[in-house]
Design an enzyme around this catalytic site. Structure first.
Site, PDB file in Angstrom:
ATOM      1  N   SER A   1      62.286  16.187   6.127  1.00 41.06           N
ATOM      2  CA  SER A   1      61.604  17.475   6.263  1.00 41.06           C
ATOM      3  C   SER A   1      62.654  18.563   6.432  1.00 41.06           C
ATOM      4  CB  SER A   1      60.691  17.450   7.502  1.00 41.06           C
ATOM      5  OG  SER A   1      60.186  18.736   7.801  1.00 41.06           O
TER       6      SER A   1
ATOM      7  N   TYR B   1      59.374  16.083  16.752  1.00 44.14           N
ATOM      8  CA  TYR B   1      59.212  15.924  15.304  1.00 44.14           C
ATOM      9  C   TYR B   1      60.536  16.158  14.587  1.00 44.14           C
ATOM     10  CZ  TYR B   1      57.608  16.603  10.529  1.00 44.14           C
ATOM     11  OH  TYR B   1      57.447  16.507   9.166  1.00 44.14           O
TER      12      TYR B   1
END
Length: 246
Positions: A140, A153
């Site tokens: 990501s 995250y």
């Protein structure tokens, strides 16, 4: 040039979003697909649409090593080899650390990190034996920059990048001819934001995702990496909306 045709590709998190769009594109280009996800009913619908001859499915929770091993075994038993593994399954609950959402921390660690490791561990023996393969791990933009409220995250996605780079170096040393690709999406219109339970964070993320790109943009990048000649390896992509500043 179509180096995708007849390649056996295993995809986790294949029941929706980036996974499903990747299935659609790779099937159009002649790949043989083995799909894993927790929602078997969704996989069955995708299989019916694409065709049973070129698609196998297996109910798979990537937090369970036995189920990941079974997915890889299904691919080998059905098609006789495994050319590509796409570790796509992921979760993105978001909250500030002071909220102490330990269950969500554990979910992210189990899916985003351990799930990738289980996939690598399951497929490497097959790829080493056939002296070829390609492992594509979904990271990501959160694996490149840290955001407030996204510490855990981001940590999981930094880990995916580190694990994949370590794998690349290890396989290069032994000359296994196994390629690796890190793919870091920005805001993509998928179900990923559905897992955010913190109302304040959900509002902020929803604002960011107003300009999200469609998942087929990520599927095209995956197809490109697979399609490259075997002697070259596309090691990393970052793909985000043109309007996304972070």
């Amino acid at each position: 040039m179509n180096n995708v045709k007849d390649k056996v590709v295993v995809i986790t998190g294949a029941s929706s979003g980036i996974g499903e769009e990747t299935v659609n594109l790779l099937s159009e280009n002649g790949a043989k697909l083995v799909l894993g996800a927790r929602r078997l009913d969704r996989l069955e619908k995708i299989q019916q649409k694409v065709g049973h001859d070129s698609v196998s499915i297996k109910k798979t929770d990537v937090t369970k090593p036995d189920e990941v091993n079974a997915l890889i075994e299904t691919a080998y038993n059905d098609f006789g080899r495994i050319d590509v593994l796409i570790n796509n399954a992921g979760l993105m609950p978001q909250s500030f650390l002071e909220k102490n959402k330990q269950d969500e921390w554990n979910q992210m660690i189990d899916v985003n990190i351990k799930g990738v490791l289980y996939g690598i561990g399951a497929v490497l023996p097959y790829m080493r034996k056939q002296k070829s393969g390609h492992i594509i791990n979904l990271a990501s933009v959160a694996g490149h920059v840290v955001f407030p409220g996204s510490a855990v995250y981001c940590g999981t996605k930094y880990a995916v990048r580190a694990i994949t780079e370590g794998l690349r170096q290890e396989e290069a040393i032994v000359g296994s001819n196994i390629r690796t690709t890190i793919l870091s999406p920005g805001a993509v219109s998928t179900e990923l934001t559905d897992h955010i339970s913190d109302k304040d964070m959900k509002q902020d993320i929803d604002e960011l995702y107003k300009n999200a790109i469609k998942p087929d943009a990520i599927a095209r990048a995956i197809n490109y990496a697979i399609n490259e000649p075997e002697e070259s390896s596309v090691n990393e992509f970052i793909i985000r909306p043109s309007s996304q500043s972070l």
